[in-house]
Design a protein around this motif. Structure first.
Motif, PDB file in Angstrom:
ATOM      1  N   GLN A 229      -8.316  46.483  22.592  1.00  0.00           N
ATOM      2  CA  GLN A 229      -9.766  46.400  22.483  1.00  0.00           C
ATOM      3  C   GLN A 229     -10.317  45.463  23.560  1.00  0.00           C
ATOM      4  O   GLN A 229     -11.300  45.778  24.232  1.00  0.00           O
TER       5      GLN A 229
ATOM      6  N   LEU B 286     -15.362  42.339  19.830  1.00  0.00           N
ATOM      7  CA  LEU B 286     -13.937  42.215  19.572  1.00  0.00           C
ATOM      8  C   LEU B 286     -13.763  41.712  18.148  1.00  0.00           C
ATOM      9  O   LEU B 286     -14.505  40.818  17.717  1.00  0.00           O
ATOM     10  N   THR B 287     -12.804  42.275  17.426  1.00  0.00           N
ATOM     11  CA  THR B 287     -12.552  41.802  16.072  1.00  0.00           C
ATOM     12  C   THR B 287     -11.896  40.422  16.131  1.00  0.00           C
ATOM     13  O   THR B 287     -11.174  40.110  17.083  1.00  0.00           O
TER      14      THR B 287
ATOM     15  N   SER C 298     -14.607  49.990  14.260  1.00  0.00           N
ATOM     16  CA  SER C 298     -13.261  50.025  13.683  1.00  0.00           C
ATOM     17  C   SER C 298     -12.677  51.434  13.700  1.00  0.00           C
ATOM     18  O   SER C 298     -11.530  51.628  13.322  1.00  0.00           O
TER      19      SER C 298
ATOM     20  N   ASP D  79       2.177  40.004  17.931  1.00  0.00           N
ATOM     21  CA  ASP D  79       0.877  39.343  18.036  1.00  0.00           C
ATOM     22  C   ASP D  79       0.992  38.173  19.012  1.00  0.00           C
ATOM     23  O   ASP D  79       2.043  37.529  19.108  1.00  0.00           O
TER      24      ASP D  79
ATOM     25  N   GLN E 123      -3.630  45.927  18.857  1.00  0.00           N
ATOM     26  CA  GLN E 123      -4.882  46.688  18.830  1.00  0.00           C
ATOM     27  C   GLN E 123      -6.031  45.835  19.373  1.00  0.00           C
ATOM     28  O   GLN E 123      -6.868  46.323  20.127  1.00  0.00           O
ATOM     29  N   GLN E 124      -6.082  44.569  19.016  1.00  0.00           N
ATOM     30  CA  GLN E 124      -7.136  43.685  19.524  1.00  0.00           C
ATOM     31  C   GLN E 124      -6.991  43.468  21.030  1.00  0.00           C
ATOM     32  O   GLN E 124      -7.993  43.376  21.735  1.00  0.00           O
TER      33      GLN E 124
ATOM     34  N   VAL F 133     -15.957  37.866  20.317  1.00  0.00           N
ATOM     35  CA  VAL F 133     -15.794  37.950  18.863  1.00  0.00           C
ATOM     36  C   VAL F 133     -17.133  37.656  18.187  1.00  0.00           C
ATOM     37  O   VAL F 133     -17.573  38.399  17.299  1.00  0.00           O
TER      38      VAL F 133
ATOM     39  N   TYR G  46      -3.640  37.372  18.146  1.00  0.00           N
ATOM     40  CA  TYR G  46      -4.317  38.641  18.403  1.00  0.00           C
ATOM     41  C   TYR G  46      -3.295  39.768  18.332  1.00  0.00           C
ATOM     42  O   TYR G  46      -2.228  39.688  18.929  1.00  0.00           O
TER      43      TYR G  46
END
Length: 171
Positions: A80, A65-66, A103, A25, A76-77, A60, A73
């Motif tokens: 994305q 964006l999640t 998702s 991350d 996966q983000q 976001v 982050y």
């Protein structure tokens, strides 16, 4: 500058490969550095910002964006965000949200398909453009305008095709 040289320059862009995205991350500053390093050739002017903290926060907030988990982050983000980055070049944020604010999407797989499609585009499109457009528009304002109109029309067709795909998606 001859059209061929311009096309060569534009189509020689580089991408952030999935292997360039760490499996750990990342903090916001690390994400921004990844984009700056990976896409710096896409800047029109050196002082241009490709991605900012404010942009990410707005993505976001708008549901493109999640949200980050804590202050980091996930991979996966970041995938994305790479998809958002590419889509926002041609589509309004509402359409980008329809595609990325979900998702149920494997963003890494989709991004990988994008890179494959871009590689094929780099092979197929330049010869087509060179065949159908005047070679040296630099000294001729009419030729330059005509080429930009033609390229704009192509861009419009591609955007409209995206809109059709979004509008006709199965719920």
């Amino acid at each position: 500058m001859p059209l061929k040289a311009l096309i060569d320059e534009v189509f020689s862009d580089r991408d952030i490969a999935p292997g360039d995205v760490p499996r750990l991350d990342l903090y916001m500053d690390q994400v921004l550095a990844l984009f700056e390093d990976g896409f710096s050739d896409e800047k029109r002017a050196p002082e241009d910002k490709l991605l900012t903290k404010t942009m990410v926060h707005n993505y976001v907030k708008e549901g493109l964006l999640t949200p980050a988990k804590g202050k980091k982050y996930t991979r996966q983000q970041i995938m994305q965000l790479l998809c958002v980055y590419h889509l926002k070049q041609a589509l309004p944020l509402s359409d980008v949200k329809a595609l990325t604010g979900r998702s149920d999407v494997d963003f890494e797989a989709c991004y990988g398909r994008l890179l494959f499609a871009k590689a094929r585009t780099r092979e197929l499109i330049p010869p087509l453009l060179l065949e159908h457009l005047p070679d040296d528009p630099a000294g001729d304002p009419d030729a330059r305008l005509s080429i930009c109109l033609a390229l704009s029309a192509i861009s419009t067709y591609m955007r409209r095709l995206c809109e059709q795909l979004i509008d006709h998606a199965q719920p």
